[in-house]
Motif scaffolding. Structure first.
Motif, PDB file in Angstrom:
ATOM      1  N   CYS A  84      40.036  49.653  42.328  1.00 31.60           N
ATOM      2  CA  CYS A  84      39.155  50.186  43.368  1.00 31.60           C
ATOM      3  C   CYS A  84      39.151  51.709  43.305  1.00 31.60           C
ATOM      4  N   GLU A  85      37.966  52.276  43.239  1.00 24.95           N
ATOM      5  CA  GLU A  85      37.808  53.721  43.088  1.00 24.95           C
ATOM      6  C   GLU A  85      38.389  54.456  44.296  1.00 24.95           C
ATOM      7  N   ASN A  86      39.505  55.159  44.095  1.00 27.44           N
ATOM      8  CA  ASN A  86      40.141  55.913  45.161  1.00 27.44           C
ATOM      9  C   ASN A  86      41.211  56.794  44.550  1.00 27.44           C
ATOM     10  N   LEU A  87      41.400  57.981  45.116  1.00 21.24           N
ATOM     11  CA  LEU A  87      42.404  58.906  44.594  1.00 21.24           C
ATOM     12  C   LEU A  87      43.829  58.424  44.854  1.00 21.24           C
ATOM     13  N   GLY A  88      43.996  57.527  45.814  1.00 19.63           N
ATOM     14  CA  GLY A  88      45.321  56.977  46.073  1.00 19.63           C
ATOM     15  C   GLY A  88      46.285  57.963  46.692  1.00 19.63           C
ATOM     16  N   ASP A  89      45.739  58.979  47.382  1.00 19.92           N
ATOM     17  CA  ASP A  89      46.593  60.002  47.978  1.00 19.92           C
ATOM     18  C   ASP A  89      46.802  59.795  49.474  1.00 19.92           C
ATOM     19  N   GLY A  90      46.263  58.708  50.009  1.00 22.83           N
ATOM     20  CA  GLY A  90      46.376  58.458  51.434  1.00 22.83           C
ATOM     21  C   GLY A  90      45.397  59.238  52.272  1.00 22.83           C
ATOM     22  N   VAL A  91      44.585  60.064  51.644  1.00 22.14           N
ATOM     23  CA  VAL A  91      43.583  60.875  52.348  1.00 22.14           C
ATOM     24  C   VAL A  91      42.168  60.458  51.958  1.00 22.14           C
ATOM     25  N   ASP A  92      41.964  60.194  50.672  1.00 23.94           N
ATOM     26  CA  ASP A  92      40.649  59.765  50.194  1.00 23.94           C
ATOM     27  C   ASP A  92      40.199  58.529  50.977  1.00 23.94           C
ATOM     28  N   PRO A  93      39.009  58.562  51.585  1.00 27.37           N
ATOM     29  CA  PRO A  93      38.593  57.456  52.462  1.00 27.37           C
ATOM     30  C   PRO A  93      38.243  56.188  51.706  1.00 27.37           C
ATOM     31  N   TRP A  94      38.311  55.086  52.437  1.00 25.45           N
ATOM     32  CA  TRP A  94      37.878  53.782  51.954  1.00 25.45           C
ATOM     33  C   TRP A  94      36.633  53.401  52.770  1.00 25.45           C
ATOM     34  N   PRO A  95      35.442  53.616  52.221  1.00 23.25           N
ATOM     35  CA  PRO A  95      34.229  53.301  52.980  1.00 23.25           C
ATOM     36  C   PRO A  95      34.160  51.821  53.355  1.00 23.25           C
ATOM     37  N   ALA A  96      33.452  51.536  54.442  1.00 22.12           N
ATOM     38  CA  ALA A  96      33.328  50.154  54.911  1.00 22.12           C
ATOM     39  C   ALA A  96      32.747  49.252  53.831  1.00 22.12           C
ATOM     40  N   ALA A  97      31.769  49.766  53.064  1.00 21.94           N
ATOM     41  CA  ALA A  97      31.144  48.951  52.015  1.00 21.94           C
ATOM     42  C   ALA A  97      32.151  48.578  50.938  1.00 21.94           C
ATOM     43  N   GLN A  98      33.083  49.477  50.640  1.00 22.55           N
ATOM     44  CA  GLN A  98      34.090  49.195  49.616  1.00 22.55           C
ATOM     45  C   GLN A  98      35.108  48.174  50.116  1.00 22.55           C
ATOM     46  N   LEU A  99      35.581  48.346  51.356  1.00 19.40           N
ATOM     47  CA  LEU A  99      36.514  47.374  51.924  1.00 19.40           C
ATOM     48  C   LEU A  99      35.873  45.998  52.008  1.00 19.40           C
ATOM     49  N   ASP A 100      34.599  45.958  52.356  1.00 22.45           N
ATOM     50  CA  ASP A 100      33.877  44.685  52.436  1.00 22.45           C
ATOM     51  C   ASP A 100      33.805  44.022  51.057  1.00 22.45           C
ATOM     52  N   ALA A 101      33.562  44.834  50.018  1.00 20.18           N
ATOM     53  CA  ALA A 101      33.476  44.284  48.656  1.00 20.18           C
ATOM     54  C   ALA A 101      34.826  43.755  48.183  1.00 20.18           C
ATOM     55  N   ILE A 102      35.922  44.447  48.526  1.00 20.25           N
ATOM     56  CA  ILE A 102      37.258  43.960  48.175  1.00 20.25           C
ATOM     57  C   ILE A 102      37.501  42.616  48.848  1.00 20.25           C
ATOM     58  N   GLU A 103      37.156  42.553  50.123  1.00 18.04           N
ATOM     59  CA  GLU A 103      37.309  41.308  50.889  1.00 18.04           C
ATOM     60  C   GLU A 103      36.504  40.182  50.255  1.00 18.04           C
ATOM     61  N   ARG A 104      35.250  40.462  49.910  1.00 11.51           N
ATOM     62  CA  ARG A 104      34.376  39.430  49.322  1.00 11.51           C
ATOM     63  C   ARG A 104      34.886  38.980  47.954  1.00 11.51           C
ATOM     64  N   ALA A 105      35.336  39.941  47.137  1.00  3.41           N
ATOM     65  CA  ALA A 105      35.831  39.579  45.800  1.00  3.41           C
ATOM     66  C   ALA A 105      37.063  38.690  45.906  1.00  3.41           C
ATOM     67  N   GLY A 106      37.987  39.063  46.799  1.00  2.00           N
ATOM     68  CA  GLY A 106      39.168  38.234  46.997  1.00  2.00           C
ATOM     69  C   GLY A 106      38.821  36.857  47.493  1.00  2.00           C
ATOM     70  N   ALA A 107      37.914  36.790  48.466  1.00  2.97           N
ATOM     71  CA  ALA A 107      37.503  35.497  49.017  1.00  2.97           C
ATOM     72  C   ALA A 107      36.782  34.652  47.979  1.00  2.97           C
ATOM     73  N   ALA A 108      35.988  35.305  47.134  1.00  2.89           N
ATOM     74  CA  ALA A 108      35.228  34.570  46.118  1.00  2.89           C
ATOM     75  C   ALA A 108      36.150  33.784  45.195  1.00  2.89           C
ATOM     76  N   LEU A 109      37.213  34.434  44.728  1.00  2.88           N
ATOM     77  CA  LEU A 109      38.117  33.758  43.794  1.00  2.88           C
ATOM     78  C   LEU A 109      39.018  32.764  44.502  1.00  2.88           C
ATOM     79  N   CYS A 110      39.420  33.083  45.733  1.00  2.00           N
ATOM     80  CA  CYS A 110      40.196  32.110  46.502  1.00  2.00           C
ATOM     81  C   CYS A 110      39.367  30.854  46.760  1.00  2.00           C
ATOM     82  N   ARG A 111      38.116  31.042  47.112  1.00  2.00           N
ATOM     83  CA  ARG A 111      37.246  29.891  47.384  1.00  2.00           C
ATOM     84  C   ARG A 111      37.030  29.060  46.118  1.00  2.00           C
ATOM     85  N   ALA A 112      36.822  29.746  44.994  1.00  2.00           N
ATOM     86  CA  ALA A 112      36.560  29.040  43.734  1.00  2.00           C
ATOM     87  C   ALA A 112      37.762  28.205  43.292  1.00  2.00           C
ATOM     88  N   HIS A 113      38.965  28.686  43.596  1.00  2.00           N
ATOM     89  CA  HIS A 113      40.180  27.986  43.164  1.00  2.00           C
ATOM     90  C   HIS A 113      40.807  27.127  44.254  1.00  2.00           C
TER      91      HIS A 113
END
Length: 284
Positions: free
Chosen positions: A137-166
């Motif tokens: 996930c694109e982020n500087l990893g410094d604890g300051v760089d923000p995580w936009p709502a669209a990115q968090l939503d995509a992480i959630e969807r990607a995780g759910a997609a593979l959990c659902r498939a398996h």
């Protein structure tokens, strides 16, 4: 434990969950399996941050790798705008070594809020590249760089997609810091919160948003991005210094926000479990 999805089924699972996907040339056959080390059976999904800035550069690094670590470095890159860029498939160099106790807990989905704390790392641990799907996930990893709502939503969807498939639960989605004791990613949001969001999504029809509440039902609540931004913006350096000196967390607005959010999400999770049990009892 499961055989890996085919590349086509992997792509279909992401799209069915409502993910926005960009396919990069040759991603289906771009793999490290040719190194002689296998991929599969798979047991879950590992989420990472990239320590990089700029989607194009991030995608290029994750596809091609760098000196000392050839690409692909993940299966998909999740950009700030929520787009998932597919750069490789099969075995990829993302998880490295990790704790076998964590692998067992994820495989059995037998842990509570978090997997057991890892005691080994990248160089002395169990092969995670064989056992996990990986998203950088694109982020500087410094604890300051923000995580936009669209990115968090995509992480959630990607995780759910593979959990659902398996047929997995959200406990099959972990962070790299939960796998290896020498990693700290992803930094900027909590993996227990992400698992809660994935679990809520898995309880709904694939790809659909949550039902819109009526004005009477609508809660007064912060969005995931509101919480992330508030925590990052309002941490007080003075309280951090006092906490370090005292050897414990001195309450500040950061602690108040995090504590309140954790308490509320915990209550919401408990209520959901109770409603599920009542529904099952009613049906029986």
């Amino acid at each position: 434990m499961a055989n890996p999805l085919s590349a086509d089924r992997f792509l279909a699972a992401l799209r069915a969950e409502g993910c926005t996907v960009v396919e990069h040339s040759g991603w289906r056959t771009h793999t490290r399996t040719s190194s002689g080390r296998p991929w599969g059976p798979v047991h879950g999904v590992v989420i990472h941050h990239t320590v990089s800035k700029g989607t194009d550069a991030t995608v290029r690094i994750c596809r091609d790798g760098y000196v000392g670590l050839p690409g692909p470095l993940c299966h998909g890159v999740i950009a700030k705008d929520g787009t998932i860029h597919l750069v490789g498939y099969g075995r990829t160099n993302h998880a490295g070594g990790g704790d076998p106790d964590v692998l067992a807990a994820v495989t059995d989905e037998s842990y509570g809020t978090r997997p057991p704390a890892p005691n080994v790392g990248n160089t002395d641990g169990t092969d995670g590249n064989r056992a996990f799907y990986g998203f950088e996930c694109e982020n500087l990893g410094d604890g300051v760089d923000p995580w936009p709502a669209a990115q968090l939503d995509a992480i959630e969807r990607a995780g759910a997609a593979l959990c659902r498939a398996h047929g997995w639960s959200s406990k099959s989605v972990i962070g790299h810091l939960e796998w290896s004791d020498d990693k700290n990613d992803p930094r900027g949001f909590r993996m227990p919160d992400m698992r809660t969001w994935v679990a809520i999504r898995l309880a709904r029809t694939p790809g659909n948003p949550a039902p819109t509440p009526t004005p009477e039902e609508a809660p007064v609540a912060l969005s995931k991005n509101d919480v992330a931004q508030a925590v990052l913006a309002y941490r007080e350096p003075r309280a951090d210094a006092e906490s370090k000196k005292a050897g414990r967390r001195i309450p500040d607005i950061h602690g108040y926000i995090v504590g309140t959010y954790q308490a509320v999400t915990g209550i919401a999770s408990d209520v959901k479990k109770i409603l599920t049990l009542l529904s099952e009892k009613k049906e029986s």
